[in-house]
Design a protein around this motif. Structure first.
Motif, PDB file in Angstrom:
ATOM      1  N   PRO A 111       0.829  -1.216   0.000  1.00  0.00           N
ATOM      2  CA  PRO A 111       0.000   0.000   0.000  1.00  0.00           C
ATOM      3  C   PRO A 111       0.858   1.259   0.000  1.00  0.00           C
ATOM      4  CG  PRO A 111       0.109  -0.910   2.208  1.00  0.00           C
ATOM      5  CD  PRO A 111       0.827  -1.880   1.299  1.00  0.00           C
ATOM      6  N   GLN A 112       0.299   2.306  -0.578  1.00  0.00           N
ATOM      7  CA  GLN A 112       0.958   3.607  -0.544  1.00  0.00           C
ATOM      8  C   GLN A 112       0.516   4.398   0.686  1.00  0.00           C
ATOM      9  OE1 GLN A 112       0.239   5.361  -4.402  1.00  0.00           O
ATOM     10  NE2 GLN A 112       1.381   3.757  -5.436  1.00  0.00           N
ATOM     11  N   TRP A 113      -0.554   3.943   1.321  1.00  0.00           N
ATOM     12  CA  TRP A 113      -1.022   4.520   2.581  1.00  0.00           C
ATOM     13  C   TRP A 113      -1.909   3.480   3.268  1.00  0.00           C
ATOM     14  CZ3 TRP A 113      -3.591   6.152  -1.935  1.00  0.00           C
ATOM     15  CH2 TRP A 113      -4.962   5.957  -1.973  1.00  0.00           C
ATOM     16  N   GLU A 139     -24.045  12.341  -1.214  1.00  0.00           N
ATOM     17  CA  GLU A 139     -23.637  12.629  -2.583  1.00  0.00           C
ATOM     18  C   GLU A 139     -22.140  12.415  -2.793  1.00  0.00           C
ATOM     19  OE1 GLU A 139     -23.825  16.407  -5.534  1.00  0.00           O
ATOM     20  OE2 GLU A 139     -25.675  15.931  -4.447  1.00  0.00           O
ATOM     21  N   SER A 140     -21.343  12.612  -1.749  1.00  0.00           N
ATOM     22  CA  SER A 140     -19.898  12.425  -1.881  1.00  0.00           C
ATOM     23  C   SER A 140     -19.525  10.963  -2.108  1.00  0.00           C
ATOM     24  CB  SER A 140     -19.167  12.959  -0.648  1.00  0.00           C
ATOM     25  OG  SER A 140     -19.405  12.134   0.475  1.00  0.00           O
ATOM     26  N   LEU A 141     -20.467  10.058  -1.879  1.00  0.00           N
ATOM     27  CA  LEU A 141     -20.199   8.641  -2.122  1.00  0.00           C
ATOM     28  C   LEU A 141     -20.106   8.323  -3.612  1.00  0.00           C
ATOM     29  CD1 LEU A 141     -22.585   7.063   0.534  1.00  0.00           C
ATOM     30  CD2 LEU A 141     -20.090   7.298   0.664  1.00  0.00           C
ATOM     31  N   TYR A 142     -20.749   9.142  -4.451  1.00  0.00           N
ATOM     32  CA  TYR A 142     -20.781   8.832  -5.880  1.00  0.00           C
ATOM     33  C   TYR A 142     -20.485  10.032  -6.782  1.00  0.00           C
ATOM     34  CZ  TYR A 142     -25.546  10.430  -4.975  1.00  0.00           C
ATOM     35  OH  TYR A 142     -26.628  11.160  -4.551  1.00  0.00           O
ATOM     36  N   ASP A 143     -19.969  11.116  -6.218  1.00  0.00           N
ATOM     37  CA  ASP A 143     -19.618  12.259  -7.073  1.00  0.00           C
ATOM     38  C   ASP A 143     -18.206  12.085  -7.639  1.00  0.00           C
ATOM     39  OD1 ASP A 143     -17.830  12.961  -5.048  1.00  0.00           O
ATOM     40  OD2 ASP A 143     -18.980  14.690  -4.359  1.00  0.00           O
ATOM     41  N   ASP A 144     -17.729  13.083  -8.380  1.00  0.00           N
ATOM     42  CA  ASP A 144     -16.428  13.006  -9.061  1.00  0.00           C
ATOM     43  C   ASP A 144     -15.231  13.296  -8.160  1.00  0.00           C
ATOM     44  OD1 ASP A 144     -17.492  12.352 -11.531  1.00  0.00           O
ATOM     45  OD2 ASP A 144     -17.717  14.433 -12.149  1.00  0.00           O
ATOM     46  N   LYS A 145     -15.452  13.796  -6.976  1.00  0.00           N
ATOM     47  CA  LYS A 145     -14.347  14.181  -6.101  1.00  0.00           C
ATOM     48  C   LYS A 145     -13.749  12.939  -5.425  1.00  0.00           C
ATOM     49  CE  LYS A 145     -13.216  17.317  -2.352  1.00  0.00           C
ATOM     50  NZ  LYS A 145     -13.728  18.221  -1.336  1.00  0.00           N
ATOM     51  N   PRO A 146     -12.432  12.719  -5.584  1.00  0.00           N
ATOM     52  CA  PRO A 146     -11.803  11.544  -4.946  1.00  0.00           C
ATOM     53  C   PRO A 146     -11.914  11.600  -3.425  1.00  0.00           C
ATOM     54  CG  PRO A 146     -10.305  12.583  -6.514  1.00  0.00           C
ATOM     55  CD  PRO A 146     -11.474  13.501  -6.350  1.00  0.00           C
ATOM     56  N   TRP A 147     -11.956  10.417  -2.827  1.00  0.00           N
ATOM     57  CA  TRP A 147     -11.981  10.339  -1.371  1.00  0.00           C
ATOM     58  C   TRP A 147     -10.597  10.624  -0.813  1.00  0.00           C
ATOM     59  CZ3 TRP A 147     -14.925   5.062  -1.139  1.00  0.00           C
ATOM     60  CH2 TRP A 147     -16.274   5.287  -1.428  1.00  0.00           C
ATOM     61  N   LYS A 148     -10.567  11.165   0.386  1.00  0.00           N
ATOM     62  CA  LYS A 148      -9.299  11.409   1.070  1.00  0.00           C
ATOM     63  C   LYS A 148      -8.719  10.081   1.542  1.00  0.00           C
ATOM     64  CE  LYS A 148     -10.642  15.976   2.600  1.00  0.00           C
ATOM     65  NZ  LYS A 148     -10.920  16.854   3.719  1.00  0.00           N
ATOM     66  N   ARG A 149      -7.414  10.069   1.723  1.00  0.00           N
ATOM     67  CA  ARG A 149      -6.729   8.878   2.219  1.00  0.00           C
ATOM     68  C   ARG A 149      -7.072   8.644   3.686  1.00  0.00           C
ATOM     69  NH1 ARG A 149      -0.631   9.340  -0.253  1.00  0.00           N
ATOM     70  NH2 ARG A 149      -1.283   9.294  -2.430  1.00  0.00           N
ATOM     71  N   SER A 150      -7.090   7.377   4.053  1.00  0.00           N
ATOM     72  CA  SER A 150      -7.242   6.942   5.453  1.00  0.00           C
ATOM     73  C   SER A 150      -8.518   7.450   6.115  1.00  0.00           C
ATOM     74  CB  SER A 150      -6.007   7.342   6.267  1.00  0.00           C
ATOM     75  OG  SER A 150      -4.848   6.750   5.726  1.00  0.00           O
ATOM     76  N   LYS A 153      -6.035   2.563  -6.159  1.00  0.00           N
ATOM     77  CA  LYS A 153      -5.019   3.630  -6.129  1.00  0.00           C
ATOM     78  C   LYS A 153      -4.152   3.493  -4.880  1.00  0.00           C
ATOM     79  CE  LYS A 153      -7.463   7.135  -8.792  1.00  0.00           C
ATOM     80  NZ  LYS A 153      -8.256   8.394  -8.716  1.00  0.00           N
ATOM     81  N   GLN A 154      -4.760   3.089  -3.771  1.00  0.00           N
ATOM     82  CA  GLN A 154      -4.011   2.877  -2.533  1.00  0.00           C
ATOM     83  C   GLN A 154      -2.869   1.873  -2.767  1.00  0.00           C
ATOM     84  OE1 GLN A 154      -6.398   1.071   0.537  1.00  0.00           O
ATOM     85  NE2 GLN A 154      -4.818   1.280   2.101  1.00  0.00           N
TER      86      GLN A 154
END
Length: 149
Positions: free
Chosen positions: A26-28, A69-80, A145-146
Protein backbone atom coordinates in the motif's frame (compact mmCIF):
# COMPACT_ATOMS: atom_id res chain seq x y z
CA UNK A 1 -18.08 9.72 -13.18
CA UNK A 2 -17.21 6.14 -13.95
CA UNK A 3 -19.48 3.26 -12.98
CA UNK A 4 -19.30 -0.51 -12.53
CA UNK A 5 -22.36 -0.63 -14.77
CA UNK A 6 -20.46 0.80 -17.75
CA UNK A 7 -18.65 -2.03 -19.52
CA UNK A 8 -15.40 -0.13 -20.16
CA UNK A 9 -15.20 0.98 -16.51
CA UNK A 10 -16.06 -2.51 -15.29
CA UNK A 11 -13.30 -4.02 -17.44
CA UNK A 12 -10.84 -1.36 -16.27
CA UNK A 13 -11.46 -2.28 -12.63
CA UNK A 14 -11.02 -5.99 -13.37
CA UNK A 15 -7.74 -5.30 -15.20
CA UNK A 16 -6.47 -3.25 -12.28
CA UNK A 17 -7.37 -6.01 -9.82
CA UNK A 18 -5.54 -8.49 -12.04
CA UNK A 19 -2.44 -6.26 -11.86
CA UNK A 20 -2.22 -6.88 -8.10
CA UNK A 21 -0.19 -9.67 -6.57
CA UNK A 22 0.26 -10.89 -3.01
CA UNK A 23 3.35 -8.72 -2.60
CA UNK A 24 1.77 -5.43 -3.73
CA UNK A 25 2.34 -2.83 -1.02
CA UNK A 26 0.00 0.00 0.00
CA UNK A 27 0.96 3.61 -0.54
CA UNK A 28 -1.02 4.52 2.58
CA UNK A 29 -3.11 2.85 5.27
CA UNK A 30 -2.79 -0.26 7.43
CA UNK A 31 -4.32 -3.02 5.32
CA UNK A 32 -2.26 -5.45 3.29
CA UNK A 33 -3.40 -6.31 -0.23
CA UNK A 34 -5.41 -9.39 0.81
CA UNK A 35 -7.19 -7.42 3.54
CA UNK A 36 -7.96 -4.66 1.04
CA UNK A 37 -9.52 -7.15 -1.35
CA UNK A 38 -11.63 -8.58 1.49
CA UNK A 39 -12.61 -5.06 2.55
CA UNK A 40 -13.69 -4.20 -1.01
CA UNK A 41 -16.04 -7.18 -1.04
CA UNK A 42 -18.14 -5.89 1.84
CA UNK A 43 -19.77 -2.80 0.24
CA UNK A 44 -20.55 -4.84 -2.88
CA UNK A 45 -22.58 -7.25 -0.74
CA UNK A 46 -25.00 -4.51 0.39
CA UNK A 47 -26.82 -3.86 -2.94
CA UNK A 48 -26.69 -7.61 -3.64
CA UNK A 49 -28.59 -8.27 -0.40
CA UNK A 50 -25.72 -10.35 1.05
CA UNK A 51 -24.84 -7.98 3.90
CA UNK A 52 -27.15 -6.03 6.16
CA UNK A 53 -25.64 -3.08 7.98
CA UNK A 54 -26.91 -1.93 11.35
CA UNK A 55 -28.98 1.22 11.22
CA UNK A 56 -27.29 4.07 13.07
CA UNK A 57 -29.20 6.37 15.41
CA UNK A 58 -31.15 9.28 13.94
CA UNK A 59 -28.42 11.86 14.49
CA UNK A 60 -25.82 9.74 12.73
CA UNK A 61 -28.23 9.03 9.86
CA UNK A 62 -28.77 12.77 9.39
CA UNK A 63 -25.01 13.34 9.35
CA UNK A 64 -24.51 10.57 6.79
CA UNK A 65 -27.22 12.06 4.59
CA UNK A 66 -25.18 15.27 4.39
CA UNK A 67 -22.34 13.24 2.85
CA UNK A 68 -24.45 10.90 0.70
CA UNK A 69 -23.64 12.63 -2.58
CA UNK A 70 -19.90 12.43 -1.88
CA UNK A 71 -20.20 8.64 -2.12
CA UNK A 72 -20.78 8.83 -5.88
CA UNK A 73 -19.62 12.26 -7.07
CA UNK A 74 -16.43 13.01 -9.06
CA UNK A 75 -14.35 14.18 -6.10
CA UNK A 76 -11.80 11.54 -4.95
CA UNK A 77 -11.98 10.34 -1.37
CA UNK A 78 -9.30 11.41 1.07
CA UNK A 79 -6.73 8.88 2.22
CA UNK A 80 -7.24 6.94 5.45
CA UNK A 81 -10.90 7.84 5.95
CA UNK A 82 -12.61 6.01 8.81
CA UNK A 83 -14.59 2.95 7.78
CA UNK A 84 -17.76 1.44 9.15
CA UNK A 85 -17.30 -1.40 11.62
CA UNK A 86 -18.85 -4.00 9.28
CA UNK A 87 -16.25 -3.24 6.58
CA UNK A 88 -13.15 -3.40 8.80
CA UNK A 89 -10.82 -6.31 8.08
CA UNK A 90 -8.19 -6.93 10.75
CA UNK A 91 -7.45 -10.65 10.47
CA UNK A 92 -5.13 -12.25 7.94
CA UNK A 93 -6.60 -13.18 4.57
CA UNK A 94 -5.46 -15.32 1.64
CA UNK A 95 -4.76 -13.14 -1.41
CA UNK A 96 -5.99 -15.62 -4.05
CA UNK A 97 -9.21 -16.39 -2.19
CA UNK A 98 -10.06 -12.74 -1.60
CA UNK A 99 -9.26 -11.78 -5.19
CA UNK A 100 -11.57 -14.53 -6.47
CA UNK A 101 -14.38 -13.45 -4.13
CA UNK A 102 -14.04 -9.81 -5.15
CA UNK A 103 -14.06 -10.55 -8.88
CA UNK A 104 -17.13 -12.78 -8.45
CA UNK A 105 -19.00 -10.04 -6.57
CA UNK A 106 -18.07 -7.46 -9.21
CA UNK A 107 -19.34 -9.80 -11.95
CA UNK A 108 -22.55 -10.39 -10.03
CA UNK A 109 -23.19 -6.69 -9.49
CA UNK A 110 -22.36 -5.84 -13.11
CA UNK A 111 -24.83 -8.49 -14.30
CA UNK A 112 -27.58 -6.50 -12.57
CA UNK A 113 -26.86 -3.29 -14.49
CA UNK A 114 -30.39 -3.26 -15.93
CA UNK A 115 -32.05 -3.76 -12.55
CA UNK A 116 -34.32 -0.91 -11.50
CA UNK A 117 -35.06 -1.79 -7.90
CA UNK A 118 -32.38 -2.00 -5.19
CA UNK A 119 -32.57 -2.60 -1.48
CA UNK A 120 -32.27 0.64 0.47
CA UNK A 121 -28.92 1.39 2.04
CA UNK A 122 -29.54 1.24 5.81
CA UNK A 123 -27.62 4.45 6.42
CA UNK A 124 -28.23 6.57 3.31
CA UNK A 125 -31.58 5.26 2.07
CA UNK A 126 -32.38 4.70 -1.59
CA UNK A 127 -29.79 4.80 -4.33
CA UNK A 128 -30.55 4.64 -8.04
CA UNK A 129 -28.82 2.09 -10.27
CA UNK A 130 -26.58 4.89 -11.52
CA UNK A 131 -25.63 5.91 -7.98
CA UNK A 132 -24.88 2.31 -6.91
CA UNK A 133 -22.65 1.81 -9.96
CA UNK A 134 -20.75 5.05 -9.40
CA UNK A 135 -20.37 4.50 -5.67
CA UNK A 136 -19.03 0.97 -6.09
CA UNK A 137 -16.61 2.08 -8.80
CA UNK A 138 -15.40 4.99 -6.64
CA UNK A 139 -14.74 2.73 -3.64
CA UNK A 140 -12.79 0.19 -5.71
CA UNK A 141 -10.87 2.95 -7.50
CA UNK A 142 -9.90 4.48 -4.14
CA UNK A 143 -8.40 1.23 -2.86
CA UNK A 144 -6.77 0.24 -6.14
CA UNK A 145 -5.02 3.63 -6.13
CA UNK A 146 -4.01 2.88 -2.53
CA UNK A 147 -2.12 -0.11 -3.94
CA UNK A 148 -0.73 1.70 -6.96
CA UNK A 149 -2.88 0.20 -9.70
Amino acid sequence: MKSLFISDDYNEILNRINALNEHTQPQWGKMDVAQMLAHCCEPLKVPLGKLTLKKPNRIMRLLFLLFKESLYDDKPWKRSLPTTKEYKIVDDKMFTNEKTKLVELIHELHSKKDQNSWPPHPVCGQFTTEQWGKMQYKHLDHHLKQFGV
